[in-house]
Structures are given as C-alpha cells and as structure tokens.
Design a protein around this motif. Structure first.
Motif, PDB file in Angstrom:
ATOM      1  N   GLN A 188       0.562  -0.851   0.100  1.00 26.65           N
ATOM      2  CA  GLN A 188      -0.174  -0.331   0.391  1.00 26.65           C
ATOM      3  C   GLN A 188       0.657   1.348  -0.217  1.00 26.65           C
ATOM      4  O   GLN A 188       0.638   2.431  -1.028  1.00 26.65           O
ATOM      5  N   CYS A 189       2.565   1.810   0.781  1.00 25.11           N
ATOM      6  CA  CYS A 189       3.167   2.576   0.603  1.00 25.11           C
ATOM      7  C   CYS A 189       3.443   2.488  -0.276  1.00 25.11           C
ATOM      8  O   CYS A 189       3.908   3.744  -1.408  1.00 25.11           O
ATOM      9  N   ALA A 190       3.776   1.319  -1.024  1.00 23.66           N
ATOM     10  CA  ALA A 190       4.736   1.858  -2.670  1.00 23.66           C
ATOM     11  C   ALA A 190       3.222   2.596  -3.858  1.00 23.66           C
ATOM     12  O   ALA A 190       3.329   2.583  -4.491  1.00 23.66           O
ATOM     13  N   LEU A 191       2.419   1.699  -3.960  1.00 21.83           N
ATOM     14  CA  LEU A 191       1.306   2.199  -4.012  1.00 21.83           C
ATOM     15  C   LEU A 191       0.455   3.967  -4.520  1.00 21.83           C
ATOM     16  O   LEU A 191       0.557   4.698  -4.932  1.00 21.83           O
ATOM     17  N   LEU A 192       0.205   3.951  -2.826  1.00 20.58           N
ATOM     18  CA  LEU A 192       0.606   5.486  -2.734  1.00 20.58           C
ATOM     19  C   LEU A 192       1.768   6.145  -3.492  1.00 20.58           C
ATOM     20  O   LEU A 192       1.438   7.386  -4.110  1.00 20.58           O
ATOM     21  N   ALA A 193       2.591   5.765  -2.994  1.00 18.28           N
ATOM     22  CA  ALA A 193       4.108   6.305  -4.060  1.00 18.28           C
ATOM     23  C   ALA A 193       3.995   6.476  -5.222  1.00 18.28           C
ATOM     24  O   ALA A 193       4.497   7.250  -6.456  1.00 18.28           O
ATOM     25  N   GLY A 194       3.208   5.236  -5.961  1.00 16.08           N
ATOM     26  CA  GLY A 194       3.412   5.245  -7.902  1.00 16.08           C
ATOM     27  C   GLY A 194       2.272   6.367  -7.664  1.00 16.08           C
ATOM     28  O   GLY A 194       2.532   7.070  -8.826  1.00 16.08           O
ATOM     29  N   ILE A 195       1.128   6.534  -7.098  1.00 17.56           N
ATOM     30  CA  ILE A 195       0.047   7.626  -7.958  1.00 17.56           C
ATOM     31  C   ILE A 195       0.639   8.750  -7.844  1.00 17.56           C
ATOM     32  O   ILE A 195       0.846   9.344  -8.602  1.00 17.56           O
ATOM     33  N   ILE A 196       1.583   9.792  -7.262  1.00 13.05           N
ATOM     34  CA  ILE A 196       1.942  10.771  -6.528  1.00 13.05           C
ATOM     35  C   ILE A 196       1.950  11.084  -8.406  1.00 13.05           C
ATOM     36  O   ILE A 196       2.115  12.720  -8.580  1.00 13.05           O
ATOM     37  N   ARG A 197       3.062  10.544  -9.247  1.00 12.64           N
ATOM     38  CA  ARG A 197       3.140  10.861 -10.772  1.00 12.64           C
ATOM     39  C   ARG A 197       2.110  11.358 -11.594  1.00 12.64           C
ATOM     40  O   ARG A 197       1.955  12.059 -12.316  1.00 12.64           O
ATOM     41  N   GLY A 198       1.482  10.767 -10.743  1.00 13.34           N
ATOM     42  CA  GLY A 198      -0.530  10.237 -11.830  1.00 13.34           C
ATOM     43  C   GLY A 198      -1.838  11.007 -11.188  1.00 13.34           C
ATOM     44  O   GLY A 198      -1.880   9.096 -11.672  1.00 13.34           O
ATOM     45  N   PRO A 199      -1.905  10.834 -10.435  1.00  9.64           N
ATOM     46  CA  PRO A 199      -2.910  10.748  -9.651  1.00  9.64           C
ATOM     47  C   PRO A 199      -4.477  10.040 -10.623  1.00  9.64           C
ATOM     48  O   PRO A 199      -4.996   9.117  -9.583  1.00  9.64           O
TER      49      PRO A 199
END
Length: 650
Positions: A188-199
């Motif tokens: 879940q932490c990795a998903l949140l980090a990944g979303i930053i680039r394109g919410p």
C-alpha cells in the motif's frame, strides 16, 4: 544553434537563481506552511465517527507518524537522492534538460521533492522556464530553513493522491479505510508513492492495471535500492491493490456528528468555524456499534409501521446515555440523507405520560405511599390555554384511555397502568410542588407557564431532556447532564479541552427508589409489558408516553447501565394511527436496542432490589373513605391557582 542557445539560457538562469530566492520563499516556516486539515471525530473505542472539513479532505500526519516504508517508497518513486542533495539535483536537472531541449519545451521537470513542494506552496502548475527558475530558487530557500524531515512532512501532507484525498493520511482512509498510517502494508505504501506521478492516471479504482504495474515497479526499484529484502518483495508483489471495492469517502454529516457540533457550539469548546480547518481530534462517548445498530432497528420499525398504516412521513428518534451521562447513541430520524433534522434534541413536542413519574415522585416526597388510594372519577374544569399569544378560558374534561373510570384506584396501580384522571386527582393535592419538581429536573424552566395539563405531558420537550431527567430516576436522585465530547486535541496532539460528567442532586434517594420500583412494574405487568421478556436477564424500569390523538409515542426507561428514550411521530404533527401507544410502538425497538447495549456493557439488578423496596413501602394514609369526605372540587382549583411564588401546598 537552437540547442546551444536554449542550453545557455537554462544554465545562466540556474546560476542566478539564488538572487530570486528572497522574493519567493516564505519567511514563516513549518507551521505557517501547513495547510488546513479536517477534524476527526472518534467514538469511545477509537473508531472514526466522521470528519468536519471544507474544501480539500486532508488529515495531518506529523513526520514521526509516517512509517519508514512509506518514506522509502516515496523517495524511490520521486527523488532517490533526496537525503543527499541541497534541494536541487544537478543530475536530475541535466536529464530533464536534455529531454526538454530535445522537445523544445518543458516536458520533464527533473524536480526534487523539495522543488515539488515549492511548486505546491507558491507556484502554478504551468510548465515554463520562468516557473522552473522560481521553483529552483524557492527550493533552495526551503532547504536552508527546513530540515529534510520537515520538508517530507509538508510534502506528504500536501500531495494529491486521487479520489479527493490530499496527503498520505487522507489517502490511507479513502483508498484503504485506515485511520493510522502505521497500519499500511508495504504494498500500500508503494501504491501511494506510485500515484504521486499521476493521481488520476494511476487511480486504483478507475485504472487498476496501470496502478498495479506502477506499484510493482516501485517495489522492484525499492528492492534494487536496498530498501526491502527479496523475501519482502516476493511476499508483497501478489498483494491486492486495495481491500476496498470503492473509495471510502469520508462521512461528514450524521445525527451523531450533529450532536457533536451542537455541543461544540453550546459550550464554546473551540471557535466553531475552526472545526473545519484546524485538524482537531475530537474524542467522544459515542459507541458506533450501538449507534449503527440503533439506527438500523429504528428505521426497520419505522418502515414496518409506515407500510402497515400507509404513512409516508413517519419519523423516529432515539437517544441513550450511560450512567455517567455520556451519550451512547443519538438517532434523529429514519435516515439522515432523507432528513437531517435531528428530532432527538432539535425539536420540542409534547411528551404525554412520559411526564407522569414527576407527579408520583412529588407525592412520595410529600408523604404519600404507593399503597394509598386516589380518586379515579371523571371531572370537568375550566383552564387557561394560550391561542396565538392570548390567554383564553376553556372547559377541560380529561379522559382515561378506553374511557374507563372507577371511584378509586391505588397509587401504584395508577402509575403502572398510566391512568390519566387518577394522576390528575393526585396532582391536585400539590400542583405547585409538581411545577417545582419539573423545574428541578430541568423539564421546564422557572419562568415557563404551568397548568394541570403539564401533569399529563402537554408541555414541549425532547429526548435529550427526557434522558437527562430520567437519569435521576436511575441513580437515586442524581441528575446527569448528557455530554458527548470527552477530549479535544489540536493537530499537534496537545489537549485543549476535557469533558466531564456534570451532576446534581434533585431528589432524596428513598422517594426515587419507591418510584423506580413502580416503574419496574410498568415493564413487568403495566403499559410496557411488551418488553417484559428483558427482565429475565436484568432489571428494567421505565414509562410509556402517548400524546393526544395518537400524535406521539414514547418509551423512556433505564437499566443499571444506561438511560434511553425512543419516539415515533409525524413531522406534520398529524395522527399516526388509532391505538398507537408507547408500549406497543416505541417499547419494542427500545427493547432490542437495550438488549444490544446490555450485551456490550452488562446490565444487572438495581440496588436496593425491588423486593426490598416494596417490603418497606410506607403504610397507607389516604383511604377511599377519607377521600370521599375531604376532597372537594373547589379545593383542587384553589390549590392549582395559588401564586407560583407563594408557599408550598400541603
């Protein structure tokens, strides 16, 4: 030639950027830079009841509450060298510059986390060389004035992470249904980090495959950078994106939240408008298990009654407090979305026979025994009523339910069976003392009008006032003010308010115990016998209430653990149906909710026990023969009309 010119301009601007820093950087850091945050409301068990906010949904997460795995994931995704550079990463800028120059426009920002924060705080999202210059200047200033931890804290509280969630803590709630960041998994932490680039591009609910691919890419990169082990990677890579099927949007309005706002405004706990921006944590006495169950039960009964009697505007309400006055639940109607009017405490309606115990308590305080007799003969009298602000005289002939009368009736039986005329005959011995009892129990105010019909509950009230008054019946004459807020902390965890029970003595204990024993009989074999099954497990006492023309029905009662009142009626103030009663309509759902509360909190036997109280009832002093000789109609009228500030009636 074009390539060299653009590169030269970019390089010169980079070198001169410190000259611009003073113009754009903020002089007040950390706390002044923090945005507005939502207030979170918790129940007594730490479960989230809901939120208050306006604009963006954002929850404050101080740096020490952000798990390391989330910080590593964000650094991996957005700025690998974050802890090494001074706000500007030349390697990243060079890579971005090559791409930008090749395209002839700003395509890749090459921005560090500090630069992204600078853009969020001060700049527009428009991609230009001028904005990039300002971004660099502000980033360098931020690095001078803030620690790396403070920069990360600000950044992780500002960023948008899809589905209306701003900041990682709000995203944890919306995407995963989690209030604590420490509960997030590595995936879940990795998903949140990944979303930053394109919410929106990586929105896990709209584009799960994209989001999954991006998340797994971040996990692999974390493995390569040494933030996680091979074992952690293999364990995490197959975890689902989110445990939720749809976004867990924050609840911002409900009957329970309405009570919280009501108490904040009434007590001035914090400036009212700040609840939407200050990021408070409000801890309450509410129990979501009871709150949700009570709402479900009352709505089900409302639906059943509505269907059976072909009503489209039947409403319900309920409220319970614990033995110290803490509110367990409040239901203000069948459905908040349909009607947000909180009928538990924001309206006033007659309460009918719910008011009768105050007359009997007054009698016991003045030497009467439950074994005494009182007249139950019909009578007529002229009384004053208010019509459009004008006092007019009206003939009043009170009736018993079923129009049944007897020469006399025992006092305890009159309350147990809720006999109107007998109660009025009893009240006419000491009407002004009853008025004082109602004032002392805060059912009416000292300057409110009073007439004999108040004995039968013609005065306006609500469930909040009823449970407050009945709390003294439950606890030997000690009245508790209902309260819901136990503690408020600011966004930094400092306690700024504590709520405490407020109690006062309103009666002697013995008179209350006598009354309570008869209110137990109301449940065992009186007008509330529909819930007598509860007495197999624990003691229950209470009183039914029905108003004129079957417009309102109530059941209000208590156990050793709580005090609760339930109401049904129509907003149009029209009749519900012929024969609607508190015992038949309000008591059944009361019983189900009571059973649930007792399962959670335990309910026992009153002390002293019923048998002990009954055994020591005062001997009777008022017999039928004496009543026939002594009672005259004019005596009652004279006593009723004595001045409010005169001496007590005997």
């Amino acid at each position: 030639m074009k390539f060299k010119k653009i590169a030269a301009i970019f390089f010169v601007l980079f070198l001169l950027s410190p000259l611009f820093s003073k113009s754009f950087a903020s002089t007040a850091y950390k706390r002044r830079l923090l945005p507005d945050f939502a207030t979170t409301v918790y129940d007594r068990n730490g479960k989230v009841v809901g939120f208050f906010y306006k604009g963006h949904f954002r929850l404050y997460a101080p740096y020490d509450e952000i798990p390391k795995k989330l910080i590593y994931a964000v650094i991996t995704a957005e700025d690998e060298r974050f802890f090494e550079h001074k706000g500007i990463d030349p390697l990243g800028i060079l890579r971005a510059a090559v791409t930008d120059i090749t395209k002839g426009k700003i395509v890749q920002g090459g921005s560090t986390i500090t630069q992204q924060l600078a853009k969020i705080l001060y700049l527009s999202p428009k991609r230009t060389f001028e904005r990039k210059l300002k971004e660099i200047a502000i980033a360098r200033e931020l690095e001078k004035k803030l620690t790396k931890q403070e920069i990360l804290e600000l950044y992780l509280n500002y960023i948008y992470l899809s589905n209306g969630a701003y900041g990682v803590k709000a995203a944890a709630w919306v995407l995963f249904g989690k209030d604590n960041l420490s509960d997030l998994t590595l995936a879940q932490c990795a998903l949140l980090a990944g979303i930053i680039r394109g919410p929106e591009y990586y929105n896990p609910f709209k584009h799960p495959q994209r989001a999954l691919k991006r998340r797994n890419f971040i996990l692999k990169k974390m493995l390569d950078l040494g933030y996680i082990t091979e074992e952690e990677y293999k364990k995490t890579i197959n975890e689902p994106l989110t445990p939720l099927k749809s976004p867990n949007y924050p609840r911002t309005a409900s009957y329970a939240l309405d009570l919280v706002k009501f108490e904040i405004a009434r007590k001035g706990i914090v400036p009212y408008d700040t609840i939407y921006t200050a990021g408070y944590k409000i801890y309450t006495t509410l129990d979501l298990r009871v709150q949700d169950y009570a709402q479900k039960v009352l709505k089900e009964y409302d639906d059943k009654y509505s269907q059976k009697h072909n009503l489209d505007d039947l409403q319900c309400a309920g409220m319970a407090i614990d033995k110290k006055g803490g509110v367990l639940f409040v239901v203000g109607g069948r459905d908040f979305k349909e009607s947000p009017l909180n009928r538990a405490f924001r309206i006033l309606r007659p309460i009918g026979s719910t008011a009768k115990p105050f007359t009997y308590l007054t009698a016991f305080q003045n030497g009467w025994s439950p074994l005494d007799y009182v007249s139950n003969e019909p009578f007529e009298m002229v009384t004053e009523i208010t019509i459009n602000g004008t006092q007019v005289l009206k003939e009043w002939k009170p009736e018993n339910y079923g129009k049944k009368f007897t020469p006399f009736v025992q006092v305890r039986y009159a309350l147990m069976k809720s006999i109107n005329v007998a109660t009025l005959h009893l009240a006419m011995h000491f009407p002004q003392k009853i008025r004082k009892t109602l004032v002392k129990f805060e059912m009416i105010k000292p300057d409110d009008p009073f007439d004999l019909s108040y004995v039968l509950g013609s005065f306006p009230s609500n469930l909040y006032r009823i449970v407050r008054a009945y709390s003294a019946f439950q606890d030997n004459g000690i009245l508790k003010e209902p309260y819901v807020i136990t503690k408020v902390t600011n966004r930094f965890g400092k306690v700024i308010y504590r709520g405490y029970p407020v109690m006062k003595n309103v009666s002697d204990a013995w008179s209350v115990q006598i009354l309570r024993s008869i209110m137990q009989d109301v449940v065992k074999k009186g007008t509330a016998r529909s819930i007598s099954y509860l007495t197999k497990w624990f003691d229950v006492a209470g009183k039914t209430g029905t108003t004129n023309d079957f417009r309102d029905v109530y059941f209000s009662g208590f156990t050793t653990s709580f005090i609760m009142s339930v109401w049904f009626g129509r907003d149009s103030y029209q009749k519900m149906w012929d024969g609607a009663t508190g015992g038949g309509t309000a008591a059944p759902p009361w019983g189900l909710i009571a059973k649930k509360i007792c399962q959670l909190y335990g309910c026992g036997q009153f002390e002293p026990p019923y048998e002990e109280i009954v055994k020591h009832y005062p001997p009777p002093t008022h017999f039928p023969e004496e009543e026939m000789e002594k009672i005259y109609y004019n005596e009652w009228i004279n006593k009723l009309n004595e001045p409010k500030d005169g001496k007590d009636n005997n």
